[in-house]
Write an enzyme that holds these catalytic residues in place. Structure first.
Site, short mmCIF file in Angstrom:
data_model
loop_
_atom_site.label_atom_id
_atom_site.label_comp_id
_atom_site.label_asym_id
_atom_site.label_seq_id
_atom_site.Cartn_x
_atom_site.Cartn_y
_atom_site.Cartn_z
N ARG A 23 8.96 0.89 5.31
CA ARG A 23 9.26 1.88 4.54
C ARG A 23 8.08 2.56 3.82
O ARG A 23 7.86 3.66 3.57
CB ARG A 23 10.55 1.95 3.63
N THR A 24 7.27 1.65 3.34
CA THR A 24 5.92 1.98 2.62
C THR A 24 4.90 2.62 3.57
O THR A 24 4.61 3.78 3.12
CB THR A 24 5.39 0.75 1.56
N LYS A 76 -12.93 -9.29 13.15
CA LYS A 76 -14.46 -9.62 13.51
C LYS A 76 -15.04 -9.85 12.39
O LYS A 76 -16.34 -10.19 12.49
CB LYS A 76 -14.79 -8.28 14.42
N ARG A 89 -2.41 -1.69 2.16
CA ARG A 89 -1.65 -2.79 1.66
C ARG A 89 -2.37 -3.95 2.45
O ARG A 89 -2.80 -3.92 3.47
CB ARG A 89 -0.02 -2.85 2.24
N HIS A 141 3.06 -3.58 -6.68
CA HIS A 141 3.41 -2.73 -5.80
C HIS A 141 3.80 -1.32 -6.62
O HIS A 141 4.81 -1.14 -6.83
CB HIS A 141 4.71 -3.18 -4.90
#
Ligand code: CP
Length: 337
Positions: free
Chosen positions: A57-58, A86, A107, A135
Site C-alpha cells: 500500500r505505501t 552491485k 523505503r 514511517h
C-alpha cells in the site's frame, strides 16, 4: 516546518500547525482521490518511487497520489533488481535518481538510510519506512484517520489509544507515538510481549510530556476504555532469527468476541496493514471485517489523501491544484462513500 522543498524524514520535524495544514490540504484532495475530478497540476513532474523492501500500500498509494496530481512515476520494487546489489552506495544512487526525479519516496530496511540518502539528493525525499525506525507518512494518515473516525477538529488532547503487538520493531507505532506527543494528556496503553515493548526512549519522551503510559502483557484489561485500538503484526523480517517470531505470533488477537467483551462499543479498530492472516498469527480476525468500527480500509484510502497533500506542499502547488482541475469523463462508482 516549511514544506516547500523539504525532505520528510521523521515525525520530529512536525509541529501542530504543520499537521493542521497538511490535513487541510488532504481534505482538499478528496474530489481527486474519489475520482470526481482530476487535476494535471504536476503534469511533467516525475516521482522516483524507490522501494528496497517489500510494500503493497505505501508504494502503490505514493504512486497513485502522484498520478492523481498528473505526474509520472518511475520505480524500483526489489533491492535485487537495483544496482545497490552491485555495491553502489546510497550516495551515488541518490545523485543519480535525483537527477531523474522531482521528488523521491524511499523505503529501505536499514534505520537512518533514508536520511543518509537524502543528504546526497538534489530533490525532496520522503521516508516511506526505514527499517524499524520510522514511517512518517503512515503516522500522518493514521492520525488523519483518528480525526475522521472520532470526529475531532484539530485537537487530539485527552484521547485514549491502545497499541497492541510488536511495539519494538513496528515503525508505524514509533512514528504515531511521536506524532501524538505533540498533543496533551493522552493515555497510551501499550500491550506487547515483554520482549517486544515500545523502545524505552519513546516511552520516556511520552511520560516526560505528561501523558499516561501503561505497559502491559494483559490484552483483555488493556483493551478496556480506549477510543482507538491499533493492532500491529509481529515484524518477523526484523528478527535476527525468524523462528523467534513464532514465539510471539498469535499471542495477541482481536476478534469479534474479544472486542465485544472488552472494548467500549465505539472503539475504532486500526491496523497499518498488512495484517498477518495466517492461522497461527491472525492478530486481527476476519470476523470483524463487516464491523462498522473497523477503519483499516478507510486508513488505506486516507493514505492517498495524505500522500497527495505531502506532494502538493513539498512541490509548492497547493494554490494551483484546482486551477487545472476538470470533471472526470469515465464511469466512477461512488466507492468511497
Ligand atoms: N502500512 C504499510 O507500510 O504497508 P506496506 O508494507 O504494504 O507498504
Amino acid at each position: 516546518m516549511n514544506f516547500l522543498g523539504s525532505h520528510i524524514l521523521s515525525i520530529s520535524q512536525f509541529d501542530k500547525n504543520d499537521v493542521k495544514e497538511l490535513f487541510r490540504v488532504a481534505d482538499e484532495m478528496q474530489p481527486y482521490a474519489q475520482r470526481e475530478k482530476h487535476t494535471r497540476v504536476l503534469d511533467g513532474a516525475i516521482l522516483g518511487n524507490l522501494f528496497f523492501e517489500p510494500s503493497t500500500r505505501t508504494r502503490v498509494s505514493f504512486g497513485c497520489a502522484f498520478n492523481l496530481l498528473g505526474g509520472q512515476v518511475r520505480e524500483t520494487t526489489d533491492i535485487k533488481a537495483s544496482a545497490i546489489t552491485k555495491g553502489e552506495s546510497l550516495y551515488d544512487t541518490a545523485r543519480v535518481i535525483s537527477g531523474y526525479s522531482d521528488v523521491i519516496a524511499m523505503r529501505h530496511p536499514v534505520a537512518g538510510s533514508v536520511e543518509e540518502f537524502s543528504r546526497a539528493s538534489r530533490v525532496p525525499v520522503i521516508n516511506a519506512g526505514d527499517g524499524p525506525s520510522e514511517h512518517p507518512s503512515q503516522a500522518l494518515l493514521d492520525l488523519y484517520t483518528i480525526k475522521k473516525e472520532l470526529n475531532i477538529e484539530d485537537d487530539f488532547d485527552g484521547i485514549r489509544i491502545a497499541m497492541v503487538g510488536d511495539l519494538k520493531y513496528g515503525r508505524t507505532v514509533h512514528s504515531l507515538c511521536k506524532l501524538l506527543n505533540l498533543y496533551s494528556n493522552i493515555t497510551f496503553t501499550l500491550i506487547s510481549p515483554n520482549e517486544l515493548k515500545m523502545p524505552e526512549e519513546i516511552v520516556e519522551e511520552l511520560r516526560k510530556s505528561g501523558h499516561e503510559v501503561i505497559e502491559t502483557e494483559d490484552m483483555e484489561s488493556g483493551l478496556e476504555n480506549n477510543d482507538t485500538v491499533y493492532l500491529t503484526r509481529i515484524q518477523e523480517e526484523r528478527f535476527e532469527d525468524r523462528n523467534e517470531a513464532d514465539i510471539y505470533r498469535g499471542r495477541f488477537r482481536l476478534n469479534q468476541s474479544i472486542y465485544t467483551s472488552h472494548c467500549k462499543p465505539n472503539t475504532v479498530i486500526m491496523h497499518p496493514l498488512p495484517r498477518d492472516s495466517r492461522a497461527e498469527a491472525n492478530e486481527l480476525d476476519n470476523d470483524l471485517n463487516q464491523h462498522p468500527n473497523l477503519a483499516i480500509f478507510r486508513q488505506t484510502d486516507n493514505g492517498v489523501l495524505i500522500r497527495m497533500a505531502l506532494f502538493v506542499l513539498t512541490l509548492g502547488v497547493q494554490d494551483k491544484v484546482h486551477e487545472s482541475s476538470v470533471e472526470v469523463k469515465w464511469y466512477t462508482e461512488k466507492r468511497f462513500k
